[in-house]
Write an enzyme that holds these catalytic residues in place. Sequence first.
Site, PDB file in Angstrom:
ATOM      1  N   ASP A  26       0.835  -1.213   0.000  1.00  0.00           N
ATOM      2  CA  ASP A  26       0.000   0.000   0.000  1.00  0.00           C
ATOM      3  C   ASP A  26       0.864   1.256   0.000  1.00  0.00           C
ATOM      4  O   ASP A  26       1.973   1.254   0.537  1.00  0.00           O
ATOM      5  CB  ASP A  26      -0.928  -0.026   1.236  1.00  0.00           C
ATOM      6  CG  ASP A  26      -2.084   0.954   1.091  1.00  0.00           C
ATOM      7  OD1 ASP A  26      -2.402   1.350  -0.050  1.00  0.00           O
ATOM      8  OD2 ASP A  26      -2.673   1.332   2.124  1.00  0.00           O
ATOM      9  N   HIS A  43       2.131   3.230  -9.113  1.00  0.00           N
ATOM     10  CA  HIS A  43       1.923   1.794  -9.379  1.00  0.00           C
ATOM     11  C   HIS A  43       3.081   1.238 -10.205  1.00  0.00           C
ATOM     12  O   HIS A  43       3.565   0.137  -9.947  1.00  0.00           O
ATOM     13  CB  HIS A  43       0.595   1.559 -10.104  1.00  0.00           C
ATOM     14  CG  HIS A  43      -0.609   1.982  -9.306  1.00  0.00           C
ATOM     15  ND1 HIS A  43      -0.741   1.707  -7.961  1.00  0.00           N
ATOM     16  CD2 HIS A  43      -1.732   2.668  -9.651  1.00  0.00           C
ATOM     17  CE1 HIS A  43      -1.894   2.195  -7.528  1.00  0.00           C
ATOM     18  NE2 HIS A  43      -2.514   2.789  -8.524  1.00  0.00           N
ATOM     19  N   LEU A 137      10.734 -20.718  -4.754  1.00  0.00           N
ATOM     20  CA  LEU A 137       9.779 -19.833  -4.062  1.00  0.00           C
ATOM     21  C   LEU A 137       8.440 -19.954  -4.774  1.00  0.00           C
ATOM     22  O   LEU A 137       8.396 -20.015  -5.999  1.00  0.00           O
ATOM     23  CB  LEU A 137      10.276 -18.373  -4.156  1.00  0.00           C
ATOM     24  CG  LEU A 137       9.334 -17.270  -3.644  1.00  0.00           C
ATOM     25  CD1 LEU A 137       9.302 -17.252  -2.109  1.00  0.00           C
ATOM     26  CD2 LEU A 137       9.769 -15.888  -4.143  1.00  0.00           C
TER      27      LEU A 137
HETATM   28  C1  IPE Z   1      -5.437  -2.750  -0.115  1.00  0.00           C
HETATM   29  O1  IPE Z   1      -5.107  -1.421  -0.317  1.00  0.00           O
HETATM   30  C2  IPE Z   1      -5.437  -3.494  -1.415  1.00  0.00           C
HETATM   31  C3  IPE Z   1      -4.152  -3.585  -2.108  1.00  0.00           C
HETATM   32  C4  IPE Z   1      -2.992  -3.158  -1.716  1.00  0.00           C
HETATM   33  C5  IPE Z   1      -4.224  -4.247  -3.358  1.00  0.00           C
HETATM   34  P1  IPE Z   1      -6.227  -0.275  -0.417  1.00  0.00           P
HETATM   35  O2  IPE Z   1      -5.478   0.999  -0.558  1.00  0.00           O
HETATM   36  O3  IPE Z   1      -7.203  -0.606  -1.474  1.00  0.00           O
HETATM   37  O4  IPE Z   1      -6.937  -0.395   1.009  1.00  0.00           O
HETATM   38  P2  IPE Z   1      -7.859   0.630   1.794  1.00  0.00           P
HETATM   39  O5  IPE Z   1      -8.939   1.071   0.848  1.00  0.00           O
HETATM   40  O6  IPE Z   1      -6.988   1.784   2.187  1.00  0.00           O
HETATM   41  O7  IPE Z   1      -8.343  -0.128   2.975  1.00  0.00           O
HETATM   42  C1  IPE Z   2      -1.691   0.173  -3.342  1.00  0.00           C
HETATM   43  O1  IPE Z   2      -1.418   1.528  -3.380  1.00  0.00           O
HETATM   44  C2  IPE Z   2      -1.906  -0.409  -4.710  1.00  0.00           C
HETATM   45  C3  IPE Z   2      -3.295  -0.796  -5.015  1.00  0.00           C
HETATM   46  C4  IPE Z   2      -4.297  -0.801  -4.197  1.00  0.00           C
HETATM   47  C5  IPE Z   2      -3.544  -1.244  -6.371  1.00  0.00           C
HETATM   48  P1  IPE Z   2      -2.594   2.595  -3.373  1.00  0.00           P
HETATM   49  O2  IPE Z   2      -2.985   2.888  -4.771  1.00  0.00           O
HETATM   50  O3  IPE Z   2      -3.694   2.154  -2.482  1.00  0.00           O
HETATM   51  O4  IPE Z   2      -1.868   3.861  -2.757  1.00  0.00           O
HETATM   52  P2  IPE Z   2      -2.459   4.881  -1.688  1.00  0.00           P
HETATM   53  O5  IPE Z   2      -2.882   4.080  -0.508  1.00  0.00           O
HETATM   54  O6  IPE Z   2      -3.607   5.580  -2.352  1.00  0.00           O
HETATM   55  O7  IPE Z   2      -1.307   5.794  -1.405  1.00  0.00           O
HETATM   56 MG    MG Z   3      -4.104   2.415  -0.514  1.00  0.00          MG
END
Ligand code: IPE
Ligand code: IPE
Ligand code: MG
Length: 257
Positions: A26, A43, A137
């Site tokens: 995240d 990303h 792995l």
């Molecule tokens: C969780 O992250 C899902 C992934 C990393 C794929 P999110 O950014 O979607 O989670 P929330 O919405 O903050 O809980």
């Molecule tokens: C996690 O990073 C990746 C996915 C959920 C695909 P985020 O896109 O949730 O990044 P933040 O949390 O908005 O910074």
């Molecule tokens: Mg996020």
Amino acid sequence: MIKHLSSTQAIPEVSAIPRHVAIIMDGNGRWASKRMMPRVAGHSEGLSAVRKIVQECRRLGVEYLTVFAFSSENWRRPPEEVGFLMKLFLKSLKGEVSRLADNDICLRLIGDLTRFDQAIQEMVQFSEQKTAGGKSLTFTIAANYGGRWDILQAMQRCLADNPNIKPEDISEGVLQPYLSMAYAPEPDLFIRTGGEQRISNFLLWQLAYTELYFTDVLWPDFDELELQKAFDWFSQRERRFGRTSAQLASQVTSDAV
Ligand code: IPE
Ligand code: IPE
Ligand code: MG
């Protein structure tokens, strides 16, 4: 397929290096926003972190690495971001599969893949086949995955296979083979980057006794050093699985005799 023991049915063996690491990657969007870049740039950068962590886990002797790439709730994001993630997913599968195979890594996907384009579904099938023999792995990507979906699909498939089963005959052992991570032991260590302290519908069933590690580091900045910090923290945990510290101490003494 080896049947892995459930942490609630038997006490798992513990080791200093986690056998199975599960990561919520995240913070990509915030990493990009901080640099005045569009969220999607985060990303792309996150993919480099995935490469690093896969190789480092392999080097350190982790047997299973599972990463959350796209949750069943991530469809709620703006369509442009979802579209970008889909393209990146396909591109990265195409770009990485040979390297994974060359490194003896087995790639697996978990989640409801039926919602993805045909091209992605075909590439997933190809990648899984090409890496199926990987022994160093097992690298699992959770895509359109949700912990609740997993438990429900397991129950549905279990009932479809055993239409006459009595409610009292449904046990963990009966359900477990239908869970999407039935091929792996339960995660020993869970890591969430990006500062949030929640599970966000990741492996709800499988995380029952997993050690939970949260760090403010944003996913694109998560590197070998940060992984080592998580492993150092993990090695200090006392994994009691319901028992007392005194019981663990006496077990160590009796094992030494
Ligand atoms: C969780 O992250 C899902 C992934 C990393 C794929 P999110 O950014 O979607 O989670 P929330 O919405 O903050 O809980
Ligand atoms: C996690 O990073 C990746 C996915 C959920 C695909 P985020 O896109 O949730 O990044 P933040 O949390 O908005 O910074
Ligand atoms: Mg996020």
